[in-house]
Design a protein around this motif. Sequence first.
Motif, PDB file in Angstrom:
ATOM      1  N   GLU A 115       0.860  -1.178   0.000  1.00  0.00           N
ATOM      2  CA  GLU A 115       0.000   0.000   0.000  1.00  0.00           C
ATOM      3  C   GLU A 115       0.897   1.228   0.000  1.00  0.00           C
ATOM      4  O   GLU A 115       1.758   1.377   0.865  1.00  0.00           O
ATOM      5  N   ASP A 116       0.733   2.061  -1.013  1.00  0.00           N
ATOM      6  CA  ASP A 116       1.585   3.240  -1.183  1.00  0.00           C
ATOM      7  C   ASP A 116       3.065   2.864  -1.202  1.00  0.00           C
ATOM      8  O   ASP A 116       3.910   3.547  -0.622  1.00  0.00           O
ATOM      9  N   GLY A 117       3.361   1.732  -1.821  1.00  0.00           N
ATOM     10  CA  GLY A 117       4.741   1.294  -1.964  1.00  0.00           C
ATOM     11  C   GLY A 117       5.318   0.585  -0.747  1.00  0.00           C
ATOM     12  O   GLY A 117       6.469   0.130  -0.779  1.00  0.00           O
ATOM     13  N   GLN A 118       4.531   0.463   0.320  1.00  0.00           N
ATOM     14  CA  GLN A 118       5.013  -0.177   1.542  1.00  0.00           C
ATOM     15  C   GLN A 118       4.377  -1.555   1.696  1.00  0.00           C
ATOM     16  O   GLN A 118       3.180  -1.736   1.454  1.00  0.00           O
ATOM     17  N   ASP A 119       5.201  -2.527   2.114  1.00  0.00           N
ATOM     18  CA  ASP A 119       4.670  -3.877   2.335  1.00  0.00           C
ATOM     19  C   ASP A 119       3.659  -3.892   3.473  1.00  0.00           C
ATOM     20  O   ASP A 119       3.851  -3.238   4.509  1.00  0.00           O
ATOM     21  N   VAL A 120       2.585  -4.642   3.259  1.00  0.00           N
ATOM     22  CA  VAL A 120       1.551  -4.831   4.274  1.00  0.00           C
ATOM     23  C   VAL A 120       1.533  -6.306   4.658  1.00  0.00           C
ATOM     24  O   VAL A 120       1.490  -7.167   3.779  1.00  0.00           O
ATOM     25  N   PRO A 121       1.624  -6.610   5.950  1.00  0.00           N
ATOM     26  CA  PRO A 121       1.654  -8.022   6.347  1.00  0.00           C
ATOM     27  C   PRO A 121       0.351  -8.739   5.996  1.00  0.00           C
ATOM     28  O   PRO A 121      -0.737  -8.185   6.123  1.00  0.00           O
ATOM     29  N   ILE A 122       0.478  -9.985   5.555  1.00  0.00           N
ATOM     30  CA  ILE A 122      -0.679 -10.835   5.244  1.00  0.00           C
ATOM     31  C   ILE A 122      -0.849 -11.813   6.394  1.00  0.00           C
ATOM     32  O   ILE A 122       0.023 -12.650   6.641  1.00  0.00           O
ATOM     33  N   GLU A 123      -1.935 -11.692   7.111  1.00  0.00           N
ATOM     34  CA  GLU A 123      -2.149 -12.510   8.303  1.00  0.00           C
ATOM     35  C   GLU A 123      -2.544 -13.938   7.952  1.00  0.00           C
ATOM     36  O   GLU A 123      -2.075 -14.897   8.548  1.00  0.00           O
ATOM     37  N   ARG A 124      -3.406 -14.084   6.978  1.00  0.00           N
ATOM     38  CA  ARG A 124      -3.874 -15.424   6.617  1.00  0.00           C
ATOM     39  C   ARG A 124      -4.433 -15.408   5.197  1.00  0.00           C
ATOM     40  O   ARG A 124      -4.821 -14.369   4.685  1.00  0.00           O
ATOM     41  N   VAL A 125      -4.475 -16.596   4.613  1.00  0.00           N
ATOM     42  CA  VAL A 125      -5.022 -16.772   3.267  1.00  0.00           C
ATOM     43  C   VAL A 125      -6.030 -17.911   3.317  1.00  0.00           C
ATOM     44  O   VAL A 125      -5.755 -18.960   3.909  1.00  0.00           O
ATOM     45  N   GLY A 126      -7.177 -17.708   2.721  1.00  0.00           N
ATOM     46  CA  GLY A 126      -8.194 -18.749   2.690  1.00  0.00           C
ATOM     47  C   GLY A 126      -9.041 -18.643   1.440  1.00  0.00           C
ATOM     48  O   GLY A 126      -9.052 -17.616   0.766  1.00  0.00           O
ATOM     49  N   ARG A 127      -9.714 -19.738   1.122  1.00  0.00           N
ATOM     50  CA  ARG A 127     -10.597 -19.764  -0.039  1.00  0.00           C
ATOM     51  C   ARG A 127     -11.968 -19.210   0.324  1.00  0.00           C
ATOM     52  O   ARG A 127     -12.487 -19.474   1.409  1.00  0.00           O
ATOM     53  N   VAL A 128     -12.536 -18.429  -0.567  1.00  0.00           N
ATOM     54  CA  VAL A 128     -13.898 -17.939  -0.393  1.00  0.00           C
ATOM     55  C   VAL A 128     -14.674 -18.244  -1.668  1.00  0.00           C
ATOM     56  O   VAL A 128     -14.107 -18.317  -2.758  1.00  0.00           O
ATOM     57  N   THR A 129     -15.971 -18.442  -1.526  1.00  0.00           N
ATOM     58  CA  THR A 129     -16.829 -18.652  -2.678  1.00  0.00           C
ATOM     59  C   THR A 129     -17.470 -17.328  -3.038  1.00  0.00           C
ATOM     60  O   THR A 129     -18.237 -16.772  -2.247  1.00  0.00           O
ATOM     61  N   CYS A 130     -17.119 -16.803  -4.193  1.00  0.00           N
ATOM     62  CA  CYS A 130     -17.625 -15.482  -4.565  1.00  0.00           C
ATOM     63  C   CYS A 130     -18.752 -15.567  -5.582  1.00  0.00           C
ATOM     64  O   CYS A 130     -19.483 -14.603  -5.785  1.00  0.00           O
ATOM     65  N   GLY A 131     -18.911 -16.711  -6.232  1.00  0.00           N
ATOM     66  CA  GLY A 131     -19.973 -16.845  -7.216  1.00  0.00           C
ATOM     67  C   GLY A 131     -19.587 -16.279  -8.570  1.00  0.00           C
ATOM     68  O   GLY A 131     -18.496 -15.727  -8.759  1.00  0.00           O
ATOM     69  N   VAL A 132     -20.499 -16.392  -9.518  1.00  0.00           N
ATOM     70  CA  VAL A 132     -20.257 -15.897 -10.872  1.00  0.00           C
ATOM     71  C   VAL A 132     -21.476 -15.120 -11.359  1.00  0.00           C
ATOM     72  O   VAL A 132     -22.594 -15.298 -10.873  1.00  0.00           O
ATOM     73  N   ARG A 133     -21.214 -14.254 -12.329  1.00  0.00           N
ATOM     74  CA  ARG A 133     -22.285 -13.585 -13.080  1.00  0.00           C
ATOM     75  C   ARG A 133     -22.102 -14.027 -14.527  1.00  0.00           C
ATOM     76  O   ARG A 133     -21.040 -13.813 -15.112  1.00  0.00           O
ATOM     77  N   VAL A 134     -23.118 -14.628 -15.093  1.00  0.00           N
ATOM     78  CA  VAL A 134     -23.032 -15.149 -16.457  1.00  0.00           C
ATOM     79  C   VAL A 134     -24.075 -14.465 -17.328  1.00  0.00           C
ATOM     80  O   VAL A 134     -25.261 -14.445 -16.977  1.00  0.00           O
ATOM     81  N   VAL A 135     -23.614 -13.915 -18.446  1.00  0.00           N
ATOM     82  CA  VAL A 135     -24.534 -13.396 -19.450  1.00  0.00           C
ATOM     83  C   VAL A 135     -24.511 -14.354 -20.637  1.00  0.00           C
ATOM     84  O   VAL A 135     -23.487 -14.502 -21.304  1.00  0.00           O
ATOM     85  N   PHE A 136     -25.629 -15.031 -20.871  1.00  0.00           N
ATOM     86  CA  PHE A 136     -25.772 -15.878 -22.045  1.00  0.00           C
ATOM     87  C   PHE A 136     -26.269 -15.007 -23.202  1.00  0.00           C
ATOM     88  O   PHE A 136     -27.251 -14.278 -23.053  1.00  0.00           O
ATOM     89  N   VAL A 137     -25.578 -15.090 -24.330  1.00  0.00           N
ATOM     90  CA  VAL A 137     -25.970 -14.326 -25.517  1.00  0.00           C
ATOM     91  C   VAL A 137     -26.350 -15.315 -26.613  1.00  0.00           C
ATOM     92  O   VAL A 137     -25.541 -16.150 -27.018  1.00  0.00           O
TER      93      VAL A 137
END
Length: 203
Positions: A46-68
């Motif tokens: 952030e603004d060129g400075q490292d930000v510590p990452i506390e944890r990483v996990g999977r999330v389900t965000c879903g999808v938006r699909v446009v059928f044409v």
Amino acid sequence: TEPPGSLRITRIDASAFPEVGVHVAARSGRGRLLEDLDRMQLRLTEDGQDVPIERVGRVTCGVRVVFVVDVGDGALNTGVHLAEVVQIARGHMTEFVAGRPWMDPTIDEIAVLVQEGEATREVVGFSTSPESIEAALASYSPPGDGGFARAGEYGEWTHEALSEALDAIEFSPDPSGKLAHVILFTPGVRANLVDIAERALRL
């Protein structure tokens, strides 16, 4: 050699500030979604400075699909009428929302556009209801191709349909960061769609 992969920020969640969640979608160079990232593989600044990452996990965000559903360059050029494309597409779309089902109605959103010659019809606006989507698909009756004006140039109608699909994604943004997809059903088209592809990549 596999080409470089990509990582895209899809959402920033500051609801628990000062803890901030950053949602990302990571793909391999061949487009495969990477689901098991380790925090040591990631770097956040952030603004060129490292930000510590506390944890990483999977999330389900879903999808938006446009059928044409597209008539392509018209029945005179392809030998395929819009009604035939709609019939085939309807089966695949119904299977997607209710047959398998691929759609998760708790988070996924589906829209359906049909290119009726020079006009684009919204058959389904973004919806999370399989029942509503199925009902709209079942009740839709495509017009006959004989009433369509002749396209000014090859690919004009397909270009318009895909532009409308990208408009639907861009101008009805989703704050939860769902991944957006456009799926095209067409009997065949001769078109330069470079600008459509470039726009899609920017969204």
